[in-house]
Design a protein around this motif. Structure first.
Motif, PDB file in Angstrom:
ATOM      1  N   MET A 112      42.895  33.913  36.068  1.00 43.90           N
ATOM      2  CA  MET A 112      42.132  34.985  35.441  1.00 43.90           C
ATOM      3  C   MET A 112      41.257  35.705  36.479  1.00 43.90           C
ATOM      4  O   MET A 112      41.220  35.324  37.651  1.00 43.90           O
ATOM      5  N   SER A 113      40.596  36.743  36.029  1.00 44.18           N
ATOM      6  CA  SER A 113      39.965  37.689  36.954  1.00 44.18           C
ATOM      7  C   SER A 113      38.947  37.061  37.892  1.00 44.18           C
ATOM      8  O   SER A 113      38.847  37.450  39.065  1.00 44.18           O
ATOM      9  N   ASP A 114      38.150  36.098  37.420  1.00 41.91           N
ATOM     10  CA  ASP A 114      37.122  35.524  38.288  1.00 41.91           C
ATOM     11  C   ASP A 114      37.736  34.872  39.526  1.00 41.91           C
ATOM     12  O   ASP A 114      37.282  35.108  40.661  1.00 41.91           O
ATOM     13  N   ALA A 115      38.761  34.047  39.324  1.00 40.35           N
ATOM     14  CA  ALA A 115      39.397  33.367  40.462  1.00 40.35           C
ATOM     15  C   ALA A 115      40.093  34.365  41.374  1.00 40.35           C
ATOM     16  O   ALA A 115      40.041  34.244  42.607  1.00 40.35           O
ATOM     17  N   VAL A 116      40.740  35.369  40.782  1.00 38.95           N
ATOM     18  CA  VAL A 116      41.473  36.341  41.592  1.00 38.95           C
ATOM     19  C   VAL A 116      40.511  37.237  42.361  1.00 38.95           C
ATOM     20  O   VAL A 116      40.760  37.564  43.529  1.00 38.95           O
ATOM     21  N   ALA A 117      39.406  37.617  41.747  1.00 35.93           N
ATOM     22  CA  ALA A 117      38.426  38.446  42.458  1.00 35.93           C
ATOM     23  C   ALA A 117      37.876  37.711  43.678  1.00 35.93           C
ATOM     24  O   ALA A 117      37.671  38.316  44.748  1.00 35.93           O
TER      25      ALA A 117
END
Length: 366
Positions: A112-117
């Motif tokens: 999800m976005s947190d890990a990818v960011a």
């Protein structure tokens, strides 16, 4: 920025957005909770949403688990999206001038976005391009993914110039690639059917509650533009086709006609159907189970004289080539928000078009 043989090479992170899916049977319920507690999906007062979202997820877990069991207990969406990202990255890095890396951010299950960011931040790009794998914009898909990404990027301390591609519903290369896939399936179906049996294409898209569209969401209009572009690219004279909507999940009124209703009409008209998932570019439960199993069984029960399904694009070279061209054009446009043609494409009544929202924010600041 890195240097190759003394030449400065900018780094560009391309983030591909998709829905996500459970990776094990025990992931089904938390995946559904993430989905139904999203304010873009469940539009009820905030104090009610967590309770109601978990209640809906609990009610749907058993059926969803049974569906994923057909697929081996998990969704294939992540692996297919990663393959798309890998193919796109390879194409982008053949032209020189910049170093591209493609990342995959899922909305309702990992990654999800947190890990990818954080991963994008650690790679230290010079700029970021957000690329939804939803060809048609909706506040419930691209809009939700972009909002989640912006919050995650802020938490990660990722602050570099970022461009968002909002939609590519009528992009000529996307339409041509889609039409090529449809034409191959159409010719195969036509060859297998008795000559006297007519064939109708059902362009099936994920549905939306009617209230969301009435509030200004451009999704239905964009689906219609996609179908018009694909039909034009097909060039089949007198083509029998219609648009329908699948995957209704709440009791409220949804946009129509439903895919079920179109199957009933096909049975009445005694025509075979070729079902094309026009709003999905990767295989997942709504194509592999809902279309391939559930609607096929319904068509057989109704007596539809033939049922064939067009495969999703996945890593089809024409589709990946279209994404490559979209990335290049979006970068060249130099806009923070870009459609496939540059500026806003949606008619003015669609106030939830992201370009309309961006204009409204500018006016508020001014």
């Amino acid at each position: 920025m890195r240097s190759v043989r003394g030449v400065a090479m900018q780094r560009v992170a391309v983030v591909l957005f998709n829905l996500g899916g459970p990776d094990a049977p025990e992931s089904v319920r938390p995946f559904l909770e993430n989905l139904f507690t999203d304010p873009a999906i469940l539009r009820v007062p905030g104090f009610v949403r967590p309770w109601l979202g978990r209640f809906i997820a609990r009610r749907r877990t058993r059926a969803a688990t049974e569906n994923y069991a057909i697929l081996g207990g998990r969704s294939p969406l992540l692996e297919l999206t990663e393959a798309q990202a890998s193919a796109l990255e390879a194409q982008l890095n053949t032209g020189g001038g910049a170093e591209y890396r493609c990342f995959v951010a899922m909305r309702y299950w990992h990654p999800m976005s947190d890990a990818v960011a954080r991963a994008v931040r650690d790679w230290a790009p010079d700029r970021v391009l957000l690329l939804p794998l939803y060809p048609q914009y909706s506040t419930t898909t691209t809009g939700s993914s972009v909002a989640a990404w912006e919050e995650a990027a802020a938490r990660a301390g990722l602050s570099v110039p970022t461009t968002t591609l909002c939609c590519y519903h009528s992009d000529p290369a996307f339409a041509a690639a889609t039409a090529a896939t449809v034409r191959a399936a159409y010719d195969g179906a036509r060859a297998d059917l008795p000559p006297e049996v007519p064939l109708r294409i059902l362009f099936s898209a994920h549905g939306l509650p009617e209230t969301i569209v009435k509030r200004g969401d451009p999704y239905q209009w964009q689906v219609e533009q996609t179908v018009a572009s694909v039909v034009e690219a097909l060039g089949i004279e007198g083509l029998d086709h219609s648009i329908c909507y699948q995957s209704r999940v709440t009791p409220q009124k949804w946009i129509g006609p439903s895919t079920e209703a179109e199957l009933e009409r096909a049975a009445h008209d005694k025509v075979a159907v070729l079902v094309c998932p026009i709003a999905f570019v990767s295989e997942h439960s709504e194509t592999l189970v809902e279309l391939d199993v559930e609607y096929r069984e319904e068509a057989e029960r109704l007596g539809v004289p033939g049922y064939v399904r067009v495969p999703a694009q996945n890593s089809d070279p024409g589709f990946i080539g279209a994404l490559h061209d979209l990335v290049r054009r979006t970068e060249a446009a130099g806009r923070p928000l870009c459609s496939y043609a540059g500026g806003r494409q949606c008619p003015k009544p669609f106030g939830d078009c992201p370009h309309a929202r961006a204009t409204a924010r500018i006016r508020e600041v001014a």
